[in-house]
Structures are given as structure tokens and as C-alpha cells.
Motif scaffolding. Structure first.
Motif: not given
Length: 386
Positions: A154, A157, A182-187
Motif C-alpha cells: 500500500r 501504491d 493485483h493493484y500493483l501489477r499493471d504498474r
């Protein structure tokens, strides 16, 4: 574009060399780039582009010993006051410099959380923050704890817009080895290894260095060299047993090797006519291209240079408390790109068969498609393909 690059310090040249490769890629892009470094490193700064400024933080030393790191300031300051000073200097510099892009190497919060005040301050208008990672970090348990636990992830993030990983996904993907949420994978963007394929072949490299074409040359380097004396002693003994397989060994101690150990090595070389000892070699990749065999530490930066040169190599994971080098070297060895001999085996005198095989059956790895990350950086920072 105004860019600030942070790398903490390091026990060797790896983080400095990694940051220097990124900086050169930006400078060579042909775009107007103004780059400042923020670091405690005190060796290897000559690797940086000539026009790059450096804000020098007070440095610390630490050692990769089984008993602990033993962090102390080079200014004789205790660790607590030292890192408070570094933190304040970082915050003041970044507030006034107001970069368009802030690249943070390896440590999302900085060493000992020294970047926390700067990263939690109000961002400048349009400022982008990028976390840059070498690829393999630590073993899965430690990496998930320090990077991808709920609190750590986080933090990334909230404070970073992108994560640039300096390996090729064909070799290593964070998502396959660690618990990346999952919320970091597209970065995440895999740049490829930062270096480009080295353009000098063996003959041209030898001509530029004045090395005779018939000479059988072995080159050895352990990066910055801190704490490497035991390894050097074992390696020289092993090379002496393979004496018929080469004519000369050029041993590059690294600028961080302790002074007393450097004197001991020079005294040993004075007794061995085939052994040449130098402290630092700025043209390392040219010497790697010229050598019949390269023996080196398995740091991420050195492994990338082995791939760029395509040289016959034996790599030695020399970390004591961490497994990153062993993991990375094994991935490349399994692909036939390097030979690996682990540190305990070298110290136990068991590298001899690997040396004999490498001298008898040289590797010639081809890895051009894994390379070129640094020259892609300008486009990534513009948001193209990130």
C-alpha cells in the motif's frame, strides 16, 4: 524534463552502476534532460554522465556478515543521527529541486526510511514517481514482507506511479515468484537488462587494449570488492592449480576492498608472475570482451554486462545473508548463459573442475533480445509503453 535519481549507498558498485546506466540512457536519448543524483555512494561516481549533478549524502558502511550488517557512518556518526541527517537533506533537496520525475532505486522508503518525509510531502504539480527494481530482490519470504505485505504494498501504491524492473520477463517476473498484489501489477514494466549488446568483439577489444592475440587471458572481478579477501585467496589458489590453462590473470579488486587486504593481494601478485592486480577498471566490458574467461560476482549489474558482452563466464553468488545473486545466477545458468559456482564451494576449494571446464569448453551466450532497457527509459518516462 527535470529528473532526480535516488540510490541509497550500497556495499559495492552495483546500485551506482545501475543508476548510471539509466542516466546515460536518458542523456543519450537526444531529449533535454536535467538529471541530479541523490546518494551516499562515494565510489564509482565517475560512471555517471559528465553533465549529471550529484547531491552527496553522508555515507554509511555496512558488511554482509552472518552476524549482522554493522551499519556505521563514515563520518563517525551513529546510525540514528546519520539517517536523520540524510533524511532532512533529502527532503530539502527534493522540495527545492521539484523534479518532474523522481526515480527511487531499490528501496521504496529509502534506507532506514530516510525518504519517508519527502515522499509523504505534497507532490509537485505533475511530478511522477517511479520505483526501479533490479528484478530478483530477495527470497520470497523476505521480499513479500518488505515489498508486498499489505502495509508495504500500500505504501508503493500511494507513492509510486510506476515500477520499472531491470530484467527481461523471459528470465524473471516478479509476479511469478512473489506475492505481488493485483493493484500493483499493471504498474510493472520490464525494461529488459539495461545494457545494450556490446559492439566490440574479441579481436577489436584486444587491439584497443594492446593484448596479444595469442595470450590466454583470464579476467576476474568481484564488483566493489568489499569483504572479498577470502574469496580472492581461494580463487587464486584454484587458478594456480589450473596454471596450464592460461597465460595471465587480471584481477580487479574493486575500489571498496579493504586497504590491508589490497596490500596483501599486491604482495601475493608480486610472487606470481602470471597474476596482475588492479584496484579499478573503468573499461571493464572491453576487458570482458578481450578475455578468454571472465570470473565475476553474480550481482545483477555484472550479470547484465556478461549478457551484453556474451563472454565465457563463471559467476559466483557472494552474498552471505541474502539469496538474490544465487537465484538470479541459477536462472541464467539453467539457460546455458553462464556457469555458476556457489560461494561455499569456492571457499572450500571446489571451483577447480568448473574452471577446467570453462577453459576447455567456453560458452558464447547470445542474449541480445534480453537487453536494451536504458535506451527505452526516455520513452517510458514520457508514458509511452509504461
Amino acid at each position: 524534463m527535470r529528473i532526480a535519481m535516488y540510490w541509497h549507498n550500497g556495499r559495492s558498485l552495483g546500485h551506482t552502476a545501475e543508476s548510471a546506466k539509466v542516466a546515460h540512457g536518458l542523456v543519450d536519448s537526444g531529449e533535454e534532460m536535467h538529471i541530479s543524483g541523490l546518494t551516499g555512494a562515494w565510489r564509482g561516481l565517475d560512471l555517471l554522465p559528465a553533465g549529471m549533478d550529484v547531491v552527496k549524502l553522508p555515507a554509511f558502511t555496512n558488511y554482509d556478515n552472518a552476524s549482522g550488517w554493522g551499519t556505521t557512518g563514515r563520518t563517525a556518526m551513529a546510525a540514528g543521527p546519520l539517517f536523520r541527517l540524510r533524511s532532512e537533506l533529502s527532503e530539502v533537496f527534493l522540495r527545492h529541486y521539484a523534479p518532474d520525475v523522481f526515480l527511487v532505486n531499490h528501496l521504496p522508503r529509502g534506507a532506514e526510511d530516510e525518504l519517508v518525509p519527502a515522499l509523504t510531502a505534497t507532490r509537485g504539480a505533475g511530478e511522477r514517481r517511479v520505483l526501479t527494481l533490479r528484478g530478483v530482490l530477495f527470497d520470497a519470504e523476505k521480499t513479500d514482507r518488505e515489498y508486498f505485505s499489505e502495509d508495504s504494498a500500500r505504501w508503493i501504491d500511494r507513492h509510486f506511479d510506476a515500477i520499472h524492473v531491470h530484467t527481461h520477463p523471459e528470465v524473471f517476473r516478479l509476479e511469478d515468484h512473489y506475492g505481488v498484489p493485483h493493484y500493483l501489477r499493471d504498474r510493472i514494466h520490464y525494461t529488459g537488462y539495461l545494457v545494450d549488446e556490446f559492439q566490440l568483439g574479441r579481436d577489436a577489444a584486444r587491439a584497443s587494449l594492446g593484448v596479444d592475440d595469442a595470450e590466454r587471458l583470464v579476467l576476474a572481478s568481484m564488483g566493489g570488492g568489499q569483504g572479498a579477501m577470502g574469496l580472492w585467496t581461494a580463487l587464486i589458489d584454484a587458478l594456480a592449480e589450473q596454471r596450464t590453462g592460461f597465460d595471465r590473470v587480471r584481477l580487479v579488486t574493486g575500489p571498496y576492498l579493504e586497504a590491508a587486504d589490497a596490500r596483501t593481494l599486491r604482495a601475493r601478485a608480486a610472487e606470481l608472475p602470471w597474476l596482475e592486480v588492479v584496484a579499478y577498471e573503468p573499461a571493464m566490458m572491453t576487458w570482458m570482451a578481450a578475455a578468454d574467461l571472465f570470473i565475476g560476482a553474480a550481482g545483477a549489474n555484472m550479470l547484465s554486462e556478461v549478457l551484453a558482452v556474451g563472454c565465457n563466464s563463471i559467476v559466483i553468488p557472494r552474498q552471505v545473508r541474502e539469496s538474490e545473486q544465487r537465484i538470479h545466477a541459477r536462472l541464467l545458468a539453467d539457460r546455458g548463459l553462464v556457469r555458476m559456482c556457489d560461494l561455499p564451494d569456492v571457499l572450500a576449494g571446489a571451483i577447480g573442475p568448473t574452471l577446467a571446464e570453462a577453459l576447455r569448453e567456453p560458452l558464447a551466450p547470445k542474449a541480445g533480445h534480453l537487453l536494451g532497457g536504458a535506451r527505452r527509459y526516455a520513452a517510458l518516462l514520457r508514458g509511452e509503453g509504461a
